[in-house]
Motif scaffolding. Structure first.
Motif, PDB file in Angstrom:
ATOM      1  N   ALA A 339       0.836  -1.200   0.000  1.00 45.54           N
ATOM      2  CA  ALA A 339       0.000   0.000   0.000  1.00 45.54           C
ATOM      3  C   ALA A 339       0.870   1.249   0.000  1.00 45.54           C
ATOM      4  O   ALA A 339       2.039   1.205   0.405  1.00 45.54           O
ATOM      5  CB  ALA A 339      -0.915  -0.004   1.221  1.00 45.54           C
ATOM      6  N   PRO A 340       0.335   2.394  -0.427  1.00 49.23           N
ATOM      7  CA  PRO A 340       1.118   3.634  -0.447  1.00 49.23           C
ATOM      8  C   PRO A 340       1.640   4.050   0.921  1.00 49.23           C
ATOM      9  O   PRO A 340       2.649   4.755   1.006  1.00 49.23           O
ATOM     10  CB  PRO A 340       0.121   4.670  -0.991  1.00 49.23           C
ATOM     11  N   ASP A 341       0.970   3.630   2.014  1.00 47.40           N
ATOM     12  CA  ASP A 341       1.409   4.021   3.355  1.00 47.40           C
ATOM     13  C   ASP A 341       2.515   3.128   3.909  1.00 47.40           C
ATOM     14  O   ASP A 341       2.937   3.283   5.055  1.00 47.40           O
ATOM     15  CB  ASP A 341       0.227   4.057   4.330  1.00 47.40           C
ATOM     16  N   GLY A 342       3.010   2.181   3.108  1.00 47.72           N
ATOM     17  CA  GLY A 342       4.105   1.319   3.537  1.00 47.72           C
ATOM     18  C   GLY A 342       3.672   0.006   4.152  1.00 47.72           C
ATOM     19  O   GLY A 342       4.505  -0.886   4.368  1.00 47.72           O
ATOM     20  N   SER A 343       2.395  -0.156   4.457  1.00 48.02           N
ATOM     21  CA  SER A 343       1.922  -1.451   4.943  1.00 48.02           C
ATOM     22  C   SER A 343       1.924  -2.435   3.778  1.00 48.02           C
ATOM     23  O   SER A 343       1.715  -2.055   2.618  1.00 48.02           O
ATOM     24  CB  SER A 343       0.526  -1.330   5.553  1.00 48.02           C
ATOM     25  N   ALA A 344       2.184  -3.710   4.075  1.00 48.47           N
ATOM     26  CA  ALA A 344       2.315  -4.705   3.011  1.00 48.47           C
ATOM     27  C   ALA A 344       2.045  -6.093   3.560  1.00 48.47           C
ATOM     28  O   ALA A 344       2.238  -6.364   4.754  1.00 48.47           O
ATOM     29  CB  ALA A 344       3.712  -4.656   2.393  1.00 48.47           C
ATOM     30  N   VAL A 345       1.598  -6.983   2.684  1.00 48.32           N
ATOM     31  CA  VAL A 345       1.380  -8.380   3.052  1.00 48.32           C
ATOM     32  C   VAL A 345       1.886  -9.277   1.930  1.00 48.32           C
ATOM     33  O   VAL A 345       1.956  -8.875   0.760  1.00 48.32           O
ATOM     34  CB  VAL A 345      -0.110  -8.690   3.315  1.00 48.32           C
ATOM     35  N   ARG A 346       2.240 -10.509   2.323  1.00 46.73           N
ATOM     36  CA  ARG A 346       2.576 -11.558   1.368  1.00 46.73           C
ATOM     37  C   ARG A 346       1.577 -12.686   1.539  1.00 46.73           C
ATOM     38  O   ARG A 346       1.058 -12.895   2.637  1.00 46.73           O
ATOM     39  CB  ARG A 346       4.006 -12.049   1.591  1.00 46.73           C
ATOM     40  N   GLY A 347       1.308 -13.419   0.454  1.00 48.61           N
ATOM     41  CA  GLY A 347       0.253 -14.417   0.498  1.00 48.61           C
ATOM     42  C   GLY A 347       0.732 -15.823   0.205  1.00 48.61           C
ATOM     43  O   GLY A 347       1.679 -16.030  -0.556  1.00 48.61           O
ATOM     44  N   ASP A 365      -3.617 -17.075   2.804  1.00 52.54           N
ATOM     45  CA  ASP A 365      -3.219 -16.602   4.124  1.00 52.54           C
ATOM     46  C   ASP A 365      -2.232 -15.460   3.939  1.00 52.54           C
ATOM     47  O   ASP A 365      -1.322 -15.539   3.105  1.00 52.54           O
ATOM     48  CB  ASP A 365      -2.562 -17.727   4.924  1.00 52.54           C
ATOM     49  N   ALA A 366      -2.403 -14.398   4.716  1.00 50.36           N
ATOM     50  CA  ALA A 366      -1.552 -13.216   4.591  1.00 50.36           C
ATOM     51  C   ALA A 366      -0.553 -13.153   5.733  1.00 50.36           C
ATOM     52  O   ALA A 366      -0.891 -13.413   6.890  1.00 50.36           O
ATOM     53  CB  ALA A 366      -2.401 -11.955   4.574  1.00 50.36           C
ATOM     54  N   THR A 367       0.682 -12.793   5.400  1.00 39.87           N
ATOM     55  CA  THR A 367       1.745 -12.567   6.380  1.00 39.87           C
ATOM     56  C   THR A 367       2.186 -11.120   6.276  1.00 39.87           C
ATOM     57  O   THR A 367       2.435 -10.618   5.172  1.00 39.87           O
ATOM     58  CB  THR A 367       2.950 -13.487   6.112  1.00 39.87           C
ATOM     59  N   GLN A 368       2.286 -10.444   7.408  1.00 38.92           N
ATOM     60  CA  GLN A 368       2.688  -9.044   7.401  1.00 38.92           C
ATOM     61  C   GLN A 368       4.121  -8.889   6.899  1.00 38.92           C
ATOM     62  O   GLN A 368       5.011  -9.659   7.260  1.00 38.92           O
ATOM     63  CB  GLN A 368       2.556  -8.450   8.796  1.00 38.92           C
ATOM     64  N   ALA A 369       4.337  -7.862   6.054  1.00 35.57           N
ATOM     65  CA  ALA A 369       5.659  -7.661   5.461  1.00 35.57           C
ATOM     66  C   ALA A 369       5.993  -6.187   5.303  1.00 35.57           C
ATOM     67  O   ALA A 369       6.877  -5.830   4.525  1.00 35.57           O
ATOM     68  CB  ALA A 369       5.725  -8.351   4.100  1.00 35.57           C
ATOM     69  N   GLY A 370       5.290  -5.316   6.049  1.00 37.37           N
ATOM     70  CA  GLY A 370       5.531  -3.888   5.893  1.00 37.37           C
ATOM     71  C   GLY A 370       5.351  -3.142   7.190  1.00 37.37           C
ATOM     72  O   GLY A 370       5.579  -3.677   8.278  1.00 37.37           O
ATOM     73  N   GLY A 372       3.933  -1.316  10.510  1.00 40.04           N
ATOM     74  CA  GLY A 372       3.063  -1.864  11.537  1.00 40.04           C
ATOM     75  C   GLY A 372       1.713  -1.196  11.634  1.00 40.04           C
ATOM     76  O   GLY A 372       0.844  -1.650  12.380  1.00 40.04           O
ATOM     77  N   ALA A 373       1.507  -0.113  10.909  1.00 40.74           N
ATOM     78  CA  ALA A 373       0.218   0.571  10.873  1.00 40.74           C
ATOM     79  C   ALA A 373      -0.077   0.931   9.426  1.00 40.74           C
ATOM     80  O   ALA A 373       0.831   1.140   8.623  1.00 40.74           O
ATOM     81  CB  ALA A 373       0.243   1.823  11.745  1.00 40.74           C
ATOM     82  N   GLY A 374      -1.369   0.981   9.094  1.00 39.97           N
ATOM     83  CA  GLY A 374      -1.733   1.352   7.738  1.00 39.97           C
ATOM     84  C   GLY A 374      -2.815   0.470   7.163  1.00 39.97           C
ATOM     85  O   GLY A 374      -3.392  -0.388   7.841  1.00 39.97           O
ATOM     86  N   LEU A 375      -3.081   0.655   5.886  1.00 34.83           N
ATOM     87  CA  LEU A 375      -4.212   0.036   5.210  1.00 34.83           C
ATOM     88  C   LEU A 375      -4.207  -1.487   5.304  1.00 34.83           C
ATOM     89  O   LEU A 375      -5.240  -2.119   5.507  1.00 34.83           O
ATOM     90  CB  LEU A 375      -4.205   0.472   3.740  1.00 34.83           C
ATOM     91  N   LEU A 376      -3.031  -2.109   5.161  1.00 34.56           N
ATOM     92  CA  LEU A 376      -2.934  -3.570   5.134  1.00 34.56           C
ATOM     93  C   LEU A 376      -2.363  -4.154   6.419  1.00 34.56           C
ATOM     94  O   LEU A 376      -2.130  -5.362   6.500  1.00 34.56           O
ATOM     95  CB  LEU A 376      -2.055  -4.009   3.951  1.00 34.56           C
ATOM     96  N   ALA A 377      -2.161  -3.317   7.437  1.00 31.95           N
ATOM     97  CA  ALA A 377      -1.400  -3.741   8.616  1.00 31.95           C
ATOM     98  C   ALA A 377      -2.086  -4.816   9.441  1.00 31.95           C
ATOM     99  O   ALA A 377      -1.421  -5.502  10.221  1.00 31.95           O
ATOM    100  CB  ALA A 377      -1.084  -2.536   9.494  1.00 31.95           C
ATOM    101  N   GLN A 378      -3.391  -4.979   9.304  1.00 29.72           N
ATOM    102  CA  GLN A 378      -4.085  -6.000  10.089  1.00 29.72           C
ATOM    103  C   GLN A 378      -4.696  -7.097   9.224  1.00 29.72           C
ATOM    104  O   GLN A 378      -5.452  -7.928   9.712  1.00 29.72           O
ATOM    105  CB  GLN A 378      -5.164  -5.348  10.956  1.00 29.72           C
ATOM    106  N   ALA A 379      -4.353  -7.117   7.943  1.00 30.44           N
ATOM    107  CA  ALA A 379      -4.890  -8.150   7.057  1.00 30.44           C
ATOM    108  C   ALA A 379      -4.280  -9.506   7.389  1.00 30.44           C
ATOM    109  O   ALA A 379      -3.066  -9.642   7.527  1.00 30.44           O
ATOM    110  CB  ALA A 379      -4.610  -7.794   5.605  1.00 30.44           C
TER     111      ALA A 379
END
Length: 415
Positions: A339-347, A365-370, A372-379
């Motif tokens: 995401a533009p805010d630096g949050s990221a996930v891998r699947g 299944d998503a693993t956090q990769a960016g 700690g806060a932001g659009l994808l941070a809790q996916a």
């Protein structure tokens, strides 16, 4: 009708999970299903070409808790779960919304009771069931989507919140054991709201008042109203209502000078009120990001059975909300979303569902990769749904050749 007055203390808290704390034993028995609805999936009558919705079910014994959020359609006049495979029409098995919703609503949550045979069939074959939302312009169905089983529990509150972060919250308990939790996001000339409750009876309205709870402050904004009351099985609603710009501005600057108020058919002029707080907090988000531009990338490689054919090399796609989708490493992956805010996930793929002449639908299944806060941070899970195109060319190919095949899809991020 008897009336009782509900006066409650204000508790400044962000609120608990919609479905309550989940113990390991409960989580092992509960089953979570999700569907991504589109107008193009309707059968028998045209749906809304611009409409979309996400519906998530939590099946716990014979209780089915649901959360639904929509956009691009009118306020639903019906929400149902049908038995039926993709491309077919089937009978109604669960009636999720047996009543009216407020005009400002963009989503609801609630619980229905299901028979044992419906629960068994739904859990054993989710793809044999679909969710269908109707509105006034599309009485037979505005949007529809088949269910997919998720690999782990999620917080259904995230579906109500969508992809945006609230800035104001309040939680309150009543002397009679009821409870309500509010999240608000004022901006410009509107206020986005989400409220969930329990033990309050049939809710008829939600208001924003000036002043502290327990005082009859003036109504600053009518967030939603349903004179006859929401369906009795509904326990939460989200939406956005227009307000005077000065109201949104004052609320954002001084939320402590306001309280949110729920009215019920049972309490009449009584209120379940909570003073609002601007304390920073985060909450789960559940949202859909459509592919704006995307290609599946294939390379001509030697096949295990001999000869050459096109195999997956990578993907490149730009999704709504500015999310970029690629492979971390060509050919080997894994897929990632940034995401533009630096949050990221891998699947990592949990399940695949064939989709005719198009690339399959996926649950990952998503693993956090960016950040700690932001659009994808809790996916924690990602669904690739409503796919079009993207299939590798068939037949022989020239070793080393690469090809990009355009595709479309909806990516649903849940947490």
């Amino acid at each position: 009708m008897s009336k009782r007055r509900i006066l409650v203390p204000a508790l400044l808290a962000a609120g608990a999970l919609l479905t309550g704390p989940v113990s390991p034993a409960q989580a092992a028995d509960d089953v979570y299903l999700a569907a991504g609805l589109r107008g193009a999936s309707e059968v028998g009558a045209p749906g809304d070409a611009d409409g979309a919705s996400t519906v998530v079910l939590k099946v716990s014994g014979n209780q089915v808790t649901f959360a639904a959020r929509w956009n691009g359609i009118g306020v639903p006049t019906a929400g149902r779960v049908h038995a039926g495979a993709k491309g077919t029409e089937g009978d109604v098995r669960l009636d999720l919304l047996p009543g009216s919703l407020p005009a400002s609503a963009l989503g609801v949550t609630g619980t229905v009771t299901a028979s044992a045979d419906v629960v068994d069939a739904l859990v054993e074959n989710p793809g044999g069931f679909y969710a269908n939302l109707s509105d006034a312009a599309h009485p037979k169905g505005a949007v529809r989507g088949q269910f997919h089983r998720l690999s782990r529990p999620i917080d259904l509150n995230g579906v109500l919140h969508g992809g945006d972060q609230a800035t104001i919250s309040a939680s309150t308990g009543t002397q009679a054991g009821g409870r309500a939790t509010w999240w608000l996001r004022p901006g410009g000339s509107s206020i986005a709201y989400t409220v969930t409750w329990s033990g309050l009876g049939r809710v008829t309205a939600g208001h924003l008042h000036k002043g502290a709870p327990g005082r009859h402050g003036a109504v600053a904004a009518e967030l939603f109203t349903v004179p006859r009351g929401l369906p009795a099985n509904v326990t939460g609603v989200t939406g956005e209502t227009p307000v005077a710009p000065k109201v949104a501005k004052h609320l954002a600057a001084g939320p402590g000078g306001y309280h949110a108020d729920l009215r019920t058919a049972e309490s009449g002029d009584g209120r379940a009120a909570a003073r609002l707080s601007g304390a920073a907090f985060t909450h789960p988000r559940g949202f859909t990001a459509e592919v704006l531009r995307g290609s599946q990338i294939y390379a001509c490689t030697e096949l295990p059975a001999g000869g050459y054919g096109f195999t997956q090399l990578g993907v490149t796609a730009t999704l709504k909300r500015g999310i970029e989708h690629t492979f971390v490493t060509p050919a080997s992956g894994p897929p990632q979303w940034v995401a533009p805010d630096g949050s990221a996930v891998r699947g990592a793929v949990f399940s695949r569902t064939p989709n005719g002449a198009h690339i399959p639908e996926l649950v990952l299944d998503a693993t956090q990769a960016g950040a700690g806060a932001g659009l994808l941070a809790q996916a924690t899970q990602i669904l690739r749904l409503n796919t079009t195109g993207g299939v590798a060319p068939a037949g022989a190919c020239e070793p080393g050749a690469e090809v990009s095949v355009p595709y479309g899809a909806d990516y649903v991020f849940l947490g």
